[in-house]
Design a protein around this motif. Structure first.
Motif, PDB file in Angstrom:
ATOM      1  N   GLY A 284       1.293  32.549  50.612  1.00 16.72           N
ATOM      2  CA  GLY A 284       1.666  33.496  49.568  1.00 16.72           C
ATOM      3  C   GLY A 284       2.028  32.849  48.261  1.00 16.72           C
ATOM      4  O   GLY A 284       1.863  33.443  47.185  1.00 16.72           O
ATOM      5  N   LEU A 285       2.539  31.612  48.317  1.00 17.75           N
ATOM      6  CA  LEU A 285       2.956  30.892  47.118  1.00 17.75           C
ATOM      7  C   LEU A 285       2.704  29.417  47.378  1.00 17.75           C
ATOM      8  O   LEU A 285       3.027  28.913  48.456  1.00 17.75           O
ATOM      9  N   SER A 286       2.109  28.728  46.412  1.00 20.34           N
ATOM     10  CA  SER A 286       1.789  27.313  46.600  1.00 20.34           C
ATOM     11  C   SER A 286       2.216  26.514  45.387  1.00 20.34           C
ATOM     12  O   SER A 286       2.167  27.003  44.252  1.00 20.34           O
ATOM     13  N   ILE A 287       2.629  25.277  45.641  1.00 20.15           N
ATOM     14  CA  ILE A 287       3.130  24.398  44.585  1.00 20.15           C
ATOM     15  C   ILE A 287       2.434  23.049  44.707  1.00 20.15           C
ATOM     16  O   ILE A 287       2.539  22.373  45.730  1.00 20.15           O
ATOM     17  N   ALA A 288       1.733  22.652  43.646  1.00 20.02           N
ATOM     18  CA  ALA A 288       1.084  21.346  43.596  1.00 20.02           C
ATOM     19  C   ALA A 288       1.998  20.347  42.906  1.00 20.02           C
ATOM     20  O   ALA A 288       2.706  20.677  41.951  1.00 20.02           O
ATOM     21  N   MET A 289       1.968  19.126  43.378  1.00 22.10           N
ATOM     22  CA  MET A 289       2.775  18.070  42.774  1.00 22.10           C
ATOM     23  C   MET A 289       2.175  17.632  41.441  1.00 22.10           C
ATOM     24  O   MET A 289       0.958  17.726  41.236  1.00 22.10           O
ATOM     25  N   GLY A 290       3.031  17.103  40.585  1.00 21.13           N
ATOM     26  CA  GLY A 290       2.598  16.742  39.247  1.00 21.13           C
ATOM     27  C   GLY A 290       1.539  15.672  39.184  1.00 21.13           C
ATOM     28  O   GLY A 290       0.751  15.629  38.230  1.00 21.13           O
ATOM     29  N   GLN A 291       1.470  14.782  40.200  1.00 23.84           N
ATOM     30  CA  GLN A 291       0.476  13.718  40.174  1.00 23.84           C
ATOM     31  C   GLN A 291      -0.833  14.141  40.824  1.00 23.84           C
ATOM     32  O   GLN A 291      -1.788  13.353  40.881  1.00 23.84           O
ATOM     33  N   ALA A 292      -0.917  15.375  41.313  1.00 17.12           N
ATOM     34  CA  ALA A 292      -2.139  15.858  41.952  1.00 17.12           C
ATOM     35  C   ALA A 292      -3.287  15.898  40.945  1.00 17.12           C
ATOM     36  O   ALA A 292      -3.077  15.976  39.726  1.00 17.12           O
ATOM     37  N   SER A 293      -4.508  15.879  41.445  1.00 18.80           N
ATOM     38  CA  SER A 293      -5.676  15.989  40.577  1.00 18.80           C
ATOM     39  C   SER A 293      -5.733  17.381  39.955  1.00 18.80           C
ATOM     40  O   SER A 293      -5.124  18.339  40.459  1.00 18.80           O
ATOM     41  N   ASP A 294      -6.486  17.515  38.889  1.00 24.37           N
ATOM     42  CA  ASP A 294      -6.639  18.814  38.246  1.00 24.37           C
ATOM     43  C   ASP A 294      -7.253  19.833  39.205  1.00 24.37           C
ATOM     44  O   ASP A 294      -6.917  21.021  39.162  1.00 24.37           O
ATOM     45  N   GLU A 295      -8.151  19.356  40.078  1.00 23.90           N
ATOM     46  CA  GLU A 295      -8.789  20.270  41.032  1.00 23.90           C
ATOM     47  C   GLU A 295      -7.767  20.842  42.004  1.00 23.90           C
ATOM     48  O   GLU A 295      -7.810  22.030  42.352  1.00 23.90           O
TER      49      GLU A 295
ATOM     50  N   GLN B 151      -5.748  25.046  42.209  1.00 27.69           N
ATOM     51  CA  GLN B 151      -5.719  25.909  43.399  1.00 27.69           C
ATOM     52  C   GLN B 151      -4.303  26.395  43.738  1.00 27.69           C
ATOM     53  O   GLN B 151      -4.130  27.194  44.655  1.00 27.69           O
ATOM     54  N   ALA B 152      -3.294  25.909  43.011  1.00 24.21           N
ATOM     55  CA  ALA B 152      -1.906  26.237  43.330  1.00 24.21           C
ATOM     56  C   ALA B 152      -1.359  27.332  42.431  1.00 24.21           C
ATOM     57  O   ALA B 152      -1.810  27.519  41.296  1.00 24.21           O
ATOM     58  N   THR B 153      -0.356  28.047  42.940  1.00 24.68           N
ATOM     59  CA  THR B 153       0.333  29.056  42.139  1.00 24.68           C
ATOM     60  C   THR B 153       1.123  28.404  41.023  1.00 24.68           C
ATOM     61  O   THR B 153       1.162  28.893  39.890  1.00 24.68           O
ATOM     62  N   HIS B 154       1.788  27.288  41.344  1.00 26.34           N
ATOM     63  CA  HIS B 154       2.635  26.573  40.387  1.00 26.34           C
ATOM     64  C   HIS B 154       2.376  25.080  40.475  1.00 26.34           C
ATOM     65  O   HIS B 154       1.889  24.580  41.489  1.00 26.34           O
ATOM     66  N   VAL B 155       2.751  24.364  39.413  1.00 29.14           N
ATOM     67  CA  VAL B 155       2.700  22.899  39.402  1.00 29.14           C
ATOM     68  C   VAL B 155       4.097  22.386  39.074  1.00 29.14           C
ATOM     69  O   VAL B 155       4.715  22.822  38.095  1.00 29.14           O
ATOM     70  N   THR B 156       4.587  21.478  39.894  1.00 27.33           N
ATOM     71  CA  THR B 156       5.907  20.883  39.683  1.00 27.33           C
ATOM     72  C   THR B 156       5.746  19.480  39.093  1.00 27.33           C
ATOM     73  O   THR B 156       4.660  19.076  38.690  1.00 27.33           O
ATOM     74  N   THR B 157       6.826  18.744  39.012  1.00 30.85           N
ATOM     75  CA  THR B 157       6.770  17.360  38.543  1.00 30.85           C
ATOM     76  C   THR B 157       6.233  16.470  39.668  1.00 30.85           C
ATOM     77  O   THR B 157       5.987  16.924  40.783  1.00 30.85           O
TER      78      THR B 157
END
Length: 272
Positions: free
Chosen positions: A231-242, A246-252
């Motif tokens: 339902g909710l996803s968070i990608a880490m700040g060092q993740a690739s743009d791709e 795909q995530a709901t939010h991007v963190t540090t």
């Protein structure tokens, strides 16, 4: 998609997400999980590591829910007793090893509780041993026994090669197995139901929590498989743009308390 106030379970990747590059679980990350628990939100983890290799975070976080090792290839209770496991067929395991060898990529085989390598001095073996806190078994033929294979990992520091290996494994294995990079230098092959999307489905079934009420955090391409149904996803700040797309939010980043920041900001609704 779910909203933060509907989340009942948080599922986090470990390496590059929950812990730093040096495999440190920070005090702030521990506090974030404690705050989830105080809100009545469950917490658990999934990783390409074997279950015992996650002990260093399971214990301090006091995880009391099912834990998914081998990217979902084995789901265990906090005491490491097995709830369910998914193994590769010997035929798929043999084909995987052929493809890795054709690409001149080092294979690691996880057969039952054994981590088997061909050369203890090969790239990343020592680092992996330090990470999971137990040594591999060294065998002249890592494919000698393929009856209980939970995961095969291909390892190379040629990152462009690893992208091709991932693609070629996916094309060759099709629906017979899941092949995805868990780190830029690792590609993991597991049973087709043993992927991080499958972990979300398993937790739905085991805990009775709809995917729409599960939040996921991760940093690698294989984490996208759990982003999609949750339902909710968070990608880490060092993740690739791709991955970020795909995530709901991007963190540090994981080096900047990204796990704790993501929990505080996007799930607990706190300033951070």
């Amino acid at each position: 998609m779910g909203t933060a106030d509907q989340i009942r379970l948080v599922l986090a990747d470990v390496d590059g997400t929950l812990v730093t590059r040096e495999k440190i679980l920070t005090p702030r990350a521990i506090r974030a999980v404690e705050r989830l628990r105080a809100r009545g939100i469950l917490f658990t983890i999934t990783s390409g590591r074997p279950p015992l290799g996650m002990k260093m975070v399971i214990d301090p976080l006091r995880i009391d829910q099912p834990i998914a090792g081998f990217n979902g290839g084995m789901i265990v209770r906090p005491d490491y007793s097995v709830i369910e496991s998914h193994t590769l067929t010997p035929e798929v395991a043999r084909r995987t090893l052929e493809i890795l060898r054709d690409h001149k990529v080092d294979p690691w085989v996880y057969n039952g509780n054994d981590w088997i390598v061909g050369n203890a001095d090969a790239p990343h073996v020592a680092r992996e041993q330090w990470t999971v806190k137990f040594p591999p078994k060294v065998a002249a033929d890592v494919g000698a026994a393929l009856d209980q294979v939970v995961k095969i990992t291909g390892v190379s520091d040629d990152l462009e090669l690893m992208k091709r290996v991932e693609h070629d494994l996916q094309q060759a294995l099709g629906d017979a197995a899941s092949a995805a990079r868990s780190q830029p230098y690792y590609v993991d092959v597991t049973h087709h139901d043993a992927n991080k999307g499958g972990v979300v489905a398993a937790l739905e079934r085991l805990l009775g929590i709809p995917a729409a009420r599960i939040a996921t955090l991760g940093d690698q391409p294989n984490d996208v498989l759990m982003f999609r149904p949750s339902g909710l996803s968070i990608a880490m700040g060092q993740a690739s743009d791709e991955v970020k797309a795909q995530a709901t939010h991007v963190t540090t980043s994981s080096e900047e308390e990204g796990f704790a920041v993501g929990i505080e900001r996007y799930i607990l609704g706190e300033d951070s």
